[in-house]
Design a protein around this motif. Sequence first.
Motif, PDB file in Angstrom:
ATOM      1  N   THR A 166      -7.579   0.200  -0.025  1.00 54.76           N
ATOM      2  CA  THR A 166      -6.284   0.635   0.512  1.00 54.76           C
ATOM      3  C   THR A 166      -5.565   1.520  -0.499  1.00 54.76           C
ATOM      4  O   THR A 166      -4.971   2.544  -0.146  1.00 54.76           O
ATOM      5  CB  THR A 166      -5.412  -0.585   0.853  1.00 54.76           C
ATOM      6  OG1 THR A 166      -6.117  -1.430   1.764  1.00 54.76           O
ATOM      7  CG2 THR A 166      -4.100  -0.148   1.469  1.00 54.76           C
ATOM      8  N   GLN A 175       3.135  -3.471   1.952  1.00 52.08           N
ATOM      9  CA  GLN A 175       2.624  -4.004   3.218  1.00 52.08           C
ATOM     10  C   GLN A 175       3.693  -3.965   4.308  1.00 52.08           C
ATOM     11  O   GLN A 175       3.415  -3.642   5.461  1.00 52.08           O
ATOM     12  CB  GLN A 175       2.120  -5.430   3.006  1.00 52.08           C
ATOM     13  CG  GLN A 175       0.864  -5.501   2.149  1.00 52.08           C
ATOM     14  CD  GLN A 175       0.497  -6.919   1.735  1.00 52.08           C
ATOM     15  OE1 GLN A 175       1.346  -7.827   1.744  1.00 52.08           O
ATOM     16  NE2 GLN A 175      -0.767  -7.126   1.375  1.00 52.08           N
ATOM     17  N   LEU A 235       1.943   0.617  -3.795  1.00 54.18           N
ATOM     18  CA  LEU A 235       0.572   0.125  -3.983  1.00 54.18           C
ATOM     19  C   LEU A 235       0.102   0.363  -5.417  1.00 54.18           C
ATOM     20  O   LEU A 235      -0.529  -0.503  -6.031  1.00 54.18           O
ATOM     21  CB  LEU A 235      -0.375   0.827  -3.004  1.00 54.18           C
ATOM     22  CG  LEU A 235      -0.308   0.352  -1.545  1.00 54.18           C
ATOM     23  CD1 LEU A 235      -1.159   1.254  -0.661  1.00 54.18           C
ATOM     24  CD2 LEU A 235      -0.786  -1.099  -1.423  1.00 54.18           C
ATOM     25  N   LEU A 268       3.583  -5.099  -3.905  1.00 48.34           N
ATOM     26  CA  LEU A 268       2.576  -5.250  -2.845  1.00 48.34           C
ATOM     27  C   LEU A 268       3.247  -5.692  -1.545  1.00 48.34           C
ATOM     28  O   LEU A 268       2.932  -5.171  -0.465  1.00 48.34           O
ATOM     29  CB  LEU A 268       1.514  -6.266  -3.272  1.00 48.34           C
ATOM     30  CG  LEU A 268       0.451  -6.587  -2.217  1.00 48.34           C
ATOM     31  CD1 LEU A 268      -0.316  -5.329  -1.815  1.00 48.34           C
ATOM     32  CD2 LEU A 268      -0.511  -7.655  -2.734  1.00 48.34           C
ATOM     33  N   GLN A 269       4.136  -6.650  -1.659  1.00 47.32           N
ATOM     34  CA  GLN A 269       4.860  -7.128  -0.477  1.00 47.32           C
ATOM     35  C   GLN A 269       5.619  -5.981   0.188  1.00 47.32           C
ATOM     36  O   GLN A 269       5.620  -5.833   1.418  1.00 47.32           O
ATOM     37  CB  GLN A 269       5.827  -8.226  -0.915  1.00 47.32           C
ATOM     38  CG  GLN A 269       6.672  -8.798   0.205  1.00 47.32           C
ATOM     39  CD  GLN A 269       7.704  -9.775  -0.346  1.00 47.32           C
ATOM     40  OE1 GLN A 269       7.757 -10.029  -1.546  1.00 47.32           O
ATOM     41  NE2 GLN A 269       8.527 -10.315   0.528  1.00 47.32           N
ATOM     42  N   ALA A 308      -3.230  -5.231  -5.217  1.00 49.54           N
ATOM     43  CA  ALA A 308      -3.458  -4.474  -3.982  1.00 49.54           C
ATOM     44  C   ALA A 308      -4.950  -4.331  -3.723  1.00 49.54           C
ATOM     45  O   ALA A 308      -5.769  -4.301  -4.660  1.00 49.54           O
ATOM     46  CB  ALA A 308      -2.807  -3.099  -4.081  1.00 49.54           C
ATOM     47  N   ASP A 309      -5.334  -4.247  -2.454  1.00 50.70           N
ATOM     48  CA  ASP A 309      -6.733  -4.001  -2.089  1.00 50.70           C
ATOM     49  C   ASP A 309      -7.146  -2.628  -2.606  1.00 50.70           C
ATOM     50  O   ASP A 309      -6.455  -1.623  -2.361  1.00 50.70           O
ATOM     51  CB  ASP A 309      -6.891  -4.066  -0.570  1.00 50.70           C
ATOM     52  CG  ASP A 309      -8.296  -3.689  -0.133  1.00 50.70           C
ATOM     53  OD1 ASP A 309      -9.238  -4.465  -0.383  1.00 50.70           O
ATOM     54  OD2 ASP A 309      -8.442  -2.581   0.451  1.00 50.70           O
ATOM     55  N   ILE A 350       4.654   4.502   0.349  1.00 50.46           N
ATOM     56  CA  ILE A 350       3.723   3.362   0.376  1.00 50.46           C
ATOM     57  C   ILE A 350       2.790   3.423  -0.828  1.00 50.46           C
ATOM     58  O   ILE A 350       2.528   2.404  -1.486  1.00 50.46           O
ATOM     59  CB  ILE A 350       2.930   3.369   1.693  1.00 50.46           C
ATOM     60  CG1 ILE A 350       3.884   3.134   2.872  1.00 50.46           C
ATOM     61  CG2 ILE A 350       1.836   2.305   1.674  1.00 50.46           C
ATOM     62  CD1 ILE A 350       3.247   3.352   4.238  1.00 50.46           C
ATOM     63  N   GLU A 392       4.148  -0.352   5.423  1.00 51.67           N
ATOM     64  CA  GLU A 392       3.005   0.079   6.218  1.00 51.67           C
ATOM     65  C   GLU A 392       3.155  -0.397   7.660  1.00 51.67           C
ATOM     66  O   GLU A 392       2.806   0.318   8.612  1.00 51.67           O
ATOM     67  CB  GLU A 392       1.711  -0.457   5.602  1.00 51.67           C
ATOM     68  CG  GLU A 392       0.446   0.143   6.192  1.00 51.67           C
ATOM     69  CD  GLU A 392      -0.797  -0.326   5.454  1.00 51.67           C
ATOM     70  OE1 GLU A 392      -1.844   0.316   5.609  1.00 51.67           O
ATOM     71  OE2 GLU A 392      -0.714  -1.350   4.736  1.00 51.67           O
ATOM     72  N   GLU A 393       3.693  -1.588   7.826  1.00 56.42           N
ATOM     73  CA  GLU A 393       3.893  -2.126   9.185  1.00 56.42           C
ATOM     74  C   GLU A 393       5.071  -1.434   9.870  1.00 56.42           C
ATOM     75  O   GLU A 393       5.001  -1.064  11.044  1.00 56.42           O
ATOM     76  CB  GLU A 393       4.138  -3.631   9.095  1.00 56.42           C
ATOM     77  CG  GLU A 393       4.272  -4.312  10.446  1.00 56.42           C
ATOM     78  CD  GLU A 393       4.410  -5.816  10.320  1.00 56.42           C
ATOM     79  OE1 GLU A 393       4.900  -6.444  11.284  1.00 56.42           O
ATOM     80  OE2 GLU A 393       4.035  -6.372   9.260  1.00 56.42           O
TER      81      GLU A 393
END
Length: 940
Positions: A406, A374, A395, A370-371, A402-403, A391, A377-378
Amino acid sequence: MSAAQFIGRQAQIEEIEQHLLHVSSGQPRVVLFEGIAGIGKTRFLNRIRWMAAEQGFQISSGCCDETLTQPYAPFADLLPRFETEQTLDDTDMEILSEFFDRSTLALQPDMAAHAESDKFRLMMTVTRAATILALRTPMLIVVDDLHLADRSSLDLFAYLAFFLAEQRTTPLLLLGSYRPVASASHLGHLLSRLRHEPIVREIEVPGLDEAETRAMLRELGLRQPAQQLVRAVWETTHGIPLFVEEVVNQLIRRGALYMRGGALSVHHHALETLNLPPSMSDAIAGRVQTLSPVHQRVFTLAACLGEGFTIDQLEAIGQVGAVVLREAVEAGVTHGVLRNEAGRFRFAHALIRDAFVARLSPEVRQRRHLQIAQALEEVYADTLDTHGLEIAHHLVAAGGWADARTTVHYARRAGDQAFTIYAWEEAVRYYEAAIQAAESIEGFSEKEQAALYYQAGCTHYWNQDAGSAQDRLDQASTIYRTLGDMCGLAHALIVQTQLGFMSALLPYGVLSPYVEPLNRVIDTLGDTEPSLRGHIMAVLAQAYRHARETERAIGVAQRALDLGLEVRDDYLCACAHDSLGLAYLGRLHVEAAISSWQATLLFLERTDDLFLRSQTLIHLPLALNLQGDLEDAETLALEGIDVTLLRQDWAGYSEEFSHLASIAVCKGEFRVVEQHAEETMRMVERSRYPSSGFRALQALACAFALRGQHLEAEQTLQRIIEPGCLVKSPSRFDHVLVRVFRQLILAYRAVPLTEHIASLADELSKVVRYDIDSLAPLCAMIELGQQTFNPQLTEKPATILAAALNRGVLFTSGWCFLIPRVLGIAAVMHEDWGQANDYFQQAIDVASDTEAWPELARTDLDYARMELLIGDFEDPAIVSNPLQEAQRLCHELAMIPHAHIAFHMLEKFYGPPVYDDADREMSREEFPAPSTRNGHTPLQ
């Protein structure tokens, strides 16, 4: 790399040298390179690359990895070569750019319809480009760790391997390495198919022998090992290099080595307490523990990131500073943990990465993914389309951390992206992850949920997982029906219908349960969506044909064609014509079937659908053979061979060769029959597709029987019913067919029959249908009726054959009969002389026009026999001319049994010829007197 760094395996090295020599001379090779983990495959591959480079080969390398997010990545090294060498035009290069690095995520609605065709077009483009490169300079393509390959990469490897096996003139060595795998795995299935190919070689990497272990100890720094130490290490490790390293490390750490007599020895007590790791992973884990804790954390994070990484990527994740990262990476390279490949770092062995990942608990591992997701994604905020697969991979690996929304967003986009490059296995994984996440979201859109189910079902279908496809499509259909979405429901039902009769879920002769729902959808749509309604009808036509409801199939296919013409949908028109052709041929309407398939090819010129074109070229030669257009049938079969070879449709390829075998036996090209039948059976073994073998073996048995090679004919027929040759359990029809032809062979030999023919005819009548496969045994039964002087045996077969003749069928497929000739025999048996004469004249005209010389010779014999039976002729030439022509043809074609009959009929007609002694002896040897049955010769 220098030659000095490689130890042992001299026999395998010499074998590789021979393969490189063969390839340099223009003979391709596929080498399957097997070895257990830690045996030294990677070092061996490096040695092979060095050898190839020394001989001037160009080299492309790729490695499969379960963490790779981009399908086909092991072949990505080829793309820059194609660009640099300008091997392809701009259009093909655009295709390949999408193939290896798809950034467009748009999933077209009709993509599934063309998926199979487009996937093969992509693989053909890669193969063609690699071939062009290899023809310029011999080439080595290495794919390491095939056991970890995604399905798409494995398909491309298989396509290239089989292309080389068929083409056989490309100087290219394709090498794939792998660990031992289960035979039921995808790779196991591929290996079992490849092993039968002449250009394929297998090399198993052995452990080091005792002398080679000594050399490795010296390479590890033990310059003068005593024989006691060498033997102890070799017996303990079985020569597995990774274990040898571990044992040496343990002995050094324990201080168990000492000098004795100028050589390095080992204390016996150290050997007794030596803790050899039970597995490769444990050995690697032991080495990991020797790294500093900070470095271990860096490498653990890198292992979660994937098979390869850069320092910038690690820094972006934000766990460790740049200075520490560089120190860690330098230490990793120094200790052999990492490899530096032009600024991108990879773990030196997949087991090393596995060892770092295994240090984390499942929960911690998910949080790391997850880290990473994220952070990526940035970092890639402006280029998310390009990095969406990467990505999504993290996920999905993050699981419930994870959301969910998303995950749905990225997993669905990743599934679409994989689908657009026909990476079915990857697409399935992402669609299923999106579904799992969506099902956890309260209030998630039902329409979007149905779309996910539908797309997952289609992808399972193309991934050949019929059960999972059925489940997901059922869920999609249920939601679409609830929402009243008729278009969505139609698409789901179409795939469900095709799934039934294309994956053997639905027995032949049974109507699909989705036919009625599809008809209701058509009624609901009314006059709207004409193109969609047309496609529904084209599929319905296939369903009705599968259920043997031929007239309904023809009617609904015609309606589909009318709609296709109305909306000018060329692909729909091609599909409708194809359905019409199949339906017509099912009822033996040969001319109508041919017209439909010729129209299919015309429409496909504007749609360029390789899959449907291939299928049409498989069907047409059969119909043309039945109609007697032997030259056109042969031309199209040869064209079909080219297309099916490009697609590597080995089932279709075998069908084309079986058609050529059937055509060749009609023309009397008996040696050619043997060649085509042999190629058919080779492809049957490769494809596991029995239908073409059934046809080719009949043609081959016929060729043998007509030449008097009775034992060979018997052995060929036996292959049809030998369990496992064509099918695991041959059907009752297969057994009866073989028995009928065995009796016919005895009749050709003019020896007593071994079965009661009337009983055999009753059994045949219970298994035959009004179809193509039944025509040849029915013809054989009429000839057996003639042999046993039993007109009743000819009645039912003659009725079916006459109906087939009225619909344009002139020849049988497989074992060759000219149907008008056989019907002439039946008419003679019933003393219908006028009808028999008409049939024989038609047979003579057809055989002459089509150059079907064996059937022309047999027709001449049968016609002369009829005239002799009538006995009311003034001109002896009515009998003598056809007999002499038959004898000439039989001699030219080496049709010994029928030449025998012609000779003795002429002898009966003219009286014994006058020979000198030598001529008489030669004549009697070639044409011995025929055997009798119940006191009668075949002539009588």
